[in-house]
Design an enzyme around this catalytic site. Structure first.
Site, short mmCIF file in Angstrom:
data_model
loop_
_atom_site.label_atom_id
_atom_site.label_comp_id
_atom_site.label_asym_id
_atom_site.label_seq_id
_atom_site.Cartn_x
_atom_site.Cartn_y
_atom_site.Cartn_z
N ARG A 122 -2.02 -27.05 31.81
CA ARG A 122 -2.06 -26.91 33.27
C ARG A 122 -3.33 -27.53 33.87
O ARG A 122 -3.29 -28.17 34.92
CB ARG A 122 -1.98 -25.43 33.66
CG ARG A 122 -2.16 -25.19 35.15
CD ARG A 122 -2.35 -23.73 35.43
NE ARG A 122 -1.09 -23.01 35.45
CZ ARG A 122 -0.36 -22.85 36.56
NH1 ARG A 122 -0.76 -23.34 37.71
NH2 ARG A 122 0.77 -22.18 36.51
N ASP A 181 10.90 -16.12 16.77
CA ASP A 181 11.95 -16.39 17.76
C ASP A 181 12.45 -15.17 18.55
O ASP A 181 13.05 -15.32 19.59
CB ASP A 181 13.18 -17.03 17.07
CG ASP A 181 12.85 -18.34 16.40
OD1 ASP A 181 11.81 -18.94 16.73
OD2 ASP A 181 13.64 -18.77 15.53
N ARG A 187 0.82 -1.22 0.00
CA ARG A 187 0.00 0.00 0.00
C ARG A 187 0.86 1.27 0.00
O ARG A 187 0.53 2.24 -0.69
CB ARG A 187 -0.95 -0.03 1.19
CG ARG A 187 -1.92 -1.20 1.09
CD ARG A 187 -3.31 -0.81 1.40
NE ARG A 187 -4.23 -1.86 1.00
CZ ARG A 187 -5.24 -2.30 1.75
NH1 ARG A 187 -5.46 -1.76 2.94
NH2 ARG A 187 -6.05 -3.23 1.30
N LYS A 233 1.69 -29.80 44.17
CA LYS A 233 1.54 -31.16 43.65
C LYS A 233 1.64 -31.25 42.12
O LYS A 233 1.70 -32.32 41.56
CB LYS A 233 0.21 -31.74 44.10
CG LYS A 233 0.12 -31.87 45.62
CD LYS A 233 -0.79 -32.99 46.03
CE LYS A 233 -0.71 -33.36 47.49
NZ LYS A 233 0.00 -32.48 48.38
N VAL A 278 2.68 -25.63 16.08
CA VAL A 278 1.43 -25.00 16.50
C VAL A 278 1.71 -23.56 16.93
O VAL A 278 0.88 -22.67 16.78
CB VAL A 278 0.75 -25.84 17.63
CG1 VAL A 278 1.43 -25.66 18.96
CG2 VAL A 278 -0.71 -25.52 17.75
O1 F6P Z 1 12.66 -19.59 13.00
C1 F6P Z 1 11.42 -20.04 13.34
C2 F6P Z 1 11.42 -21.48 13.72
O2 F6P Z 1 10.09 -21.87 13.99
C3 F6P Z 1 12.32 -21.87 14.89
O3 F6P Z 1 11.73 -21.57 16.13
C4 F6P Z 1 12.55 -23.33 14.66
O4 F6P Z 1 13.79 -23.73 15.19
C5 F6P Z 1 12.55 -23.43 13.15
O5 F6P Z 1 11.90 -22.28 12.66
C6 F6P Z 1 11.83 -24.65 12.60
O6 F6P Z 1 12.02 -24.68 11.23
P1 F6P Z 1 11.17 -25.56 10.21
O7 F6P Z 1 9.80 -24.95 10.10
O8 F6P Z 1 11.93 -25.45 8.95
O9 F6P Z 1 11.09 -26.92 10.79
#
Ligand code: F6P
Length: 322
Positions: free
Chosen positions: A156, A129, A25, A217, A253
């Protein structure tokens, strides 16, 4: 600059779409043609491009992943691959004069190499990350943190019901930021990250035993991907602390889901800034967030910065997780 390209590279991250939208944009509003390059540098090598206009990026700001798809491309690390990419840029059909690269450090190295060969590139930090040293923040980090927190909150419930210990592996490559911050947010009993040397006996086993004396616990132990070994650790805890234990690897996930407000806003700011730089003919820069401001650094300088771990935060986590 009349025509630019935009690509996403490396692991996808929630908020990448918001960054693409801002790039497209801002460029269109300033009379610049934009090509979306599919599958990162691979698409640049193969000439897999599509022209984007302001409507092409409608309805994506709230979506995780990346509409341009992503890839990790080895071929681009070789001179031959880079030459093919340069040919695509120079192709009459495209005539790409600058590129916005959304990704991590590896992607920035590619952006630097292209800049050195005459195509000015601007990097935008996009990775869950938070491991880009030059930036206080990377797009996708906040969404991912919240996802980890929500997932562990669910775990949890069952851990508490069964009086168990759960050892959770959190993705994050070699960086412990996700594990540390999510660990505080979920009230973990122990946190293990690569940046801080941990003595498993002292920092995990003894810690659990000590909290057991206070009648606790159920336990949550957060372990960064860079450490690994969660199954073994769960077995060790079960044996030594006499508490039934399980391991959970959150994995990919963590990378999905609708981006949070923070990710959408930072991505929009960074996308805007990247195009502003290209419009001035400036390349070989990375757009970062520093002390709540969006600024830019030379890519080479950004890549050579040293990483500092937030040891104060680690200390707090340690002190209050009893
Ligand atoms: O850089 C993002 C990331 O999800 C990292 O946390 C992880 O080590 C890596 O990519 C996993 O890579 P791929 O999706 O290629 O398995």
């Amino acid at each position: 600059m009349k025509t630019i390209g935009v690509l996403t590279s490396g692991g996808d991250a929630p908020g990448m779409n918001a960054a693409i939208r801002a790039v497209v944009r801002t460029a269109c509003e300033n009379g610049i043609k934009v090509f979306g390059i599919n599958e990162g540098y691979k698409g640049l090598i193969e000439g897999n491009l599509q022209e984007l206009n302001i409507r092409s990026v409608s309805d994506i700001i709230h979506r995780g992943g990346t509409m341009l798809h992503s890839a990790r491309c080895r071929e681009f690390q070789e001179e031959a691959g880079m030459q093919k990419a340069l040919e695509t840029c120079g192709n009459k059909e495209y005539g790409i004069e600058g590129i916005v690269v959304i990704g991590g450090d590896g992607s920035f190295r590619g952006a630097r190499d292209l800049s050195l060969r005459g195509i000015p590139c601007i990097g935008i930090p996009g990775t869950i990350d938070n491991d880009i040293v030059s930036s206080d923040y990377t797009i996708g980090y906040d969404t991912c943190l919240n996802t980890v927190m929500q997932m562990v909150d669910r775990v949890r419930d069952t851990v508490e019901s069964h009086s168990r210990c759960i050892v959770v592996e959190v993705m994050g490559n070699k960086c412990g930021d996700l594990t540390l911050n999510a660990g505080i947010a979920v009230g973990a009993t122990a946190i293990v990250i690569p940046e801080i040397q941990s003595d498993i006996e002292k920092h995990v086993i003894e810690r659990i035993k000590r909290t057991q004396t206070t009648d606790k616990k159920h336990f949550i132990v957060m372990v960064a991907e860079g450490i690994g070994g969660v199954e073994e650790l769960a077995r060790k805890i079960e044996k030594e602390c006499k508490v039934e234990s399980r391991a959970v690897i959150l994995g990919h996930v963590q990378r999905g889901g609708s981006p949070t407000v923070r990710d959408r806003v930072v991505a929009s700011q960074m996308g805007y800034k990247a195009v502003q730089l290209l419009m001035q003919g400036i390349g070989n820069r990375v757009v970062v967030q520093k002390d709540d401001h969006i600024i830019d650094y030379d890519i080479y300088e950004a890549l050579s910065m040293d990483r500092k771990v937030n040891s104060e935060l680690y200390k707090i986590a340690h002190e209050i997780s009893i």
